[in-house]
Design an enzyme around this catalytic site. Structure first.
Site, PDB file in Angstrom:
ATOM      1  N   LYS A 282       0.816  -1.289  -0.014  1.00 43.76           N
ATOM      2  CA  LYS A 282       0.016   0.069   0.001  1.00 43.76           C
ATOM      3  C   LYS A 282       0.777   1.145  -0.206  1.00 43.76           C
ATOM      4  O   LYS A 282       0.381   2.349  -0.681  1.00 43.76           O
ATOM      5  CB  LYS A 282      -0.883   0.092   1.164  1.00 43.76           C
ATOM      6  CG  LYS A 282      -2.226  -0.679   0.918  1.00 43.76           C
ATOM      7  CD  LYS A 282      -3.331   0.309   0.321  1.00 43.76           C
ATOM      8  CE  LYS A 282      -4.681  -0.150   0.014  1.00 43.76           C
ATOM      9  NZ  LYS A 282      -4.812  -1.294  -0.772  1.00 43.76           N
TER      10      LYS A 282
ATOM     11  N   LYS B 138      -6.378 -13.180 -10.139  1.00 35.18           N
ATOM     12  CA  LYS B 138      -7.456 -13.542  -9.290  1.00 35.18           C
ATOM     13  C   LYS B 138      -8.488 -12.455  -9.386  1.00 35.18           C
ATOM     14  O   LYS B 138      -8.365 -11.295  -9.911  1.00 35.18           O
ATOM     15  CB  LYS B 138      -6.776 -13.348  -7.772  1.00 35.18           C
ATOM     16  CG  LYS B 138      -7.734 -13.476  -6.633  1.00 35.18           C
ATOM     17  CD  LYS B 138      -6.734 -13.389  -5.399  1.00 35.18           C
ATOM     18  CE  LYS B 138      -7.739 -13.115  -4.168  1.00 35.18           C
ATOM     19  NZ  LYS B 138      -6.666 -13.244  -2.920  1.00 35.18           N
TER      20      LYS B 138
ATOM     21  N   LYS C 253     -12.073  -7.227  -6.128  1.00 32.66           N
ATOM     22  CA  LYS C 253     -13.114  -6.443  -6.307  1.00 32.66           C
ATOM     23  C   LYS C 253     -12.942  -5.040  -7.081  1.00 32.66           C
ATOM     24  O   LYS C 253     -13.634  -4.335  -7.867  1.00 32.66           O
ATOM     25  CB  LYS C 253     -13.506  -5.824  -4.846  1.00 32.66           C
ATOM     26  CG  LYS C 253     -14.317  -7.093  -4.045  1.00 32.66           C
ATOM     27  CD  LYS C 253     -14.788  -6.477  -2.783  1.00 32.66           C
ATOM     28  CE  LYS C 253     -13.754  -6.271  -1.785  1.00 32.66           C
ATOM     29  NZ  LYS C 253     -13.723  -6.950  -0.576  1.00 32.66           N
TER      30      LYS C 253
END
Ligand code: TRP
Length: 334
Positions: A113, A197, A200
């Site tokens: 992050k 993968k 979202k």
């Protein structure tokens, strides 16, 4: 009795990968009479990336409706929103002194992050694993079903539990066991752009709320080629991906049929495969989508469920907090 606990961050609609990776497991665990289950929406964790307040409301509503639409049952499991349990926040604060800045700086998700958003390396991101420990230890959970990417966070929970116990000479917190779903195919429902993968935030996935036309379009658009270049050749990743999804939504006969076509080196059947795949995905998601849309608009029901869930969760977390305060000597003039 075993305590099972897990949460999902409300950062977008849930997709097929969440369903087969997380929700199906939640359902199984909820049905086991020997389990005491807690399933929540980790809205405080989502605050670390500064969501827009309107989006936040929308996402929490959607995930809660999805939980309920998939069959999570407020009569059988405690379903709640993290930020409504203030006890968790206090525990997070009390756990801070049990982890070092050096350790937290080495957390892979934190480093990633920090790289992604170098201008916004905030304390919330830094403390993310501590808040997770508070989520889990507030209920002294035995099992925490999570994806592989959460394993390192859970190690912090284990460290905090054992350090707390050692520091005060008690055996109060259990070290929770991560319940990593073994079958990788079920966790990593691949995206439709041929790789990776289903995420979202990536534009390559099928959402549980997608309508049939959208699903057909997405599946139709999945990457393919001219077909196998001969008999018994290995499948390229993007074809393997389609088979992976087929395996979870279709029958073994259907999978065997297309496997046979591949292995025979035949061509020109991808169209049929995609049609079948779309149809079978729609079969799984349609009833869920319809229920999501009904539940989502039932404000009174959602309020009732979350109020009852918060009351149950606070009772349990409140007891933990009282014990912890006492163990730490914060129970003055008792
Ligand atoms: N960090 C988890 C994720 O992103 C969500 C989460 C927050 C969680 N608190 C938790 C999962 C406690 C399990 C237990 O997937």
């Amino acid at each position: 009795m075993k305590t099972v606990l897990s949460g999902i961050r409300p950062t977008g609609n849930l997709h097929l990968g969440n369903y087969y990776g997380a929700l199906i497991n939640f359902l199984k665990m909820q049905e086991d009479k020997d389990n005491r289950c807690f399933f929540f929406i980790a809205d405080l964790h989502a605050m670390t990336t500064h969501p827009d307040p309107k989006m936040m409301q929308e996402n929490v509503r959607n995930i809660l409706a999805t939980y309920l639409a998939c069959g999570l049952d407020p009569e059988k499991a405690t379903i709640y929103i993290q930020s409504q349990i203030v006890e968790i926040v206090e525990l997070e604060l009390l756990f801070g002194p049990f982890v070092s800045i050096a350790e937290l700086s080495k957390v892979v998700t934190f480093k990633e992050k920090a790289k992604q958003q170098p201008k916004n390396v905030n304390v919330g991101l830094f403390r993310y694993p501590v808040l997770m420990a508070a989520d889990i230890l507030a209920f002294n959970a035995d099992y925490v079903p999570v994806g592989k990417d959460q394993e390192q966070h859970l190690e912090f929970t284990q460290h905090i539990a054992s350090r707390f116990n050692n520091r005060f000479g008690v055996n109060y917190f259990k070290e929770p066991t991560p319940f990593i779903v073994k079958d990788q195919a079920l966790v990593k429902i691949p995206g439709l752009d041929g790789s990776g993968k289903m995420g979202k935030s990536e534009g390559n996935c099928i959402y549980l709320v997608d309508d049939p036309q959208t699903i057909e379009k997405k599946v139709k658009g999945a990457l393919t080629d001219n077909g196998p270049e001969g008999a018994n050749t290995p499948k390229p990743e993007y074809i393997e991906n389609l088979f992976t999804i087929l395996k979870v939504v279709s029958t073994p006969e259907v999978v065997a049929h297309y496997d046979h076509l591949w292995n025979a080196g035949e061509q020109k059947w991808y169209g049929n495969l995609k049609k079948q795949l779309a149809e079978d995905i729609i079969k799984v998601t349609s009833p869920i989508r319809e229920r999501i849309n009904d539940i989502k608009n039932d404000n009174a029901y959602l309020r009732r469920v979350t109020q009852a869930g918060a009351a149950k969760a606070r009772e349990s977390a409140g007891k933990t907090l009282r014990d912890v305060r006492e163990i730490m000597g914060l129970n003055y003039f008792a």
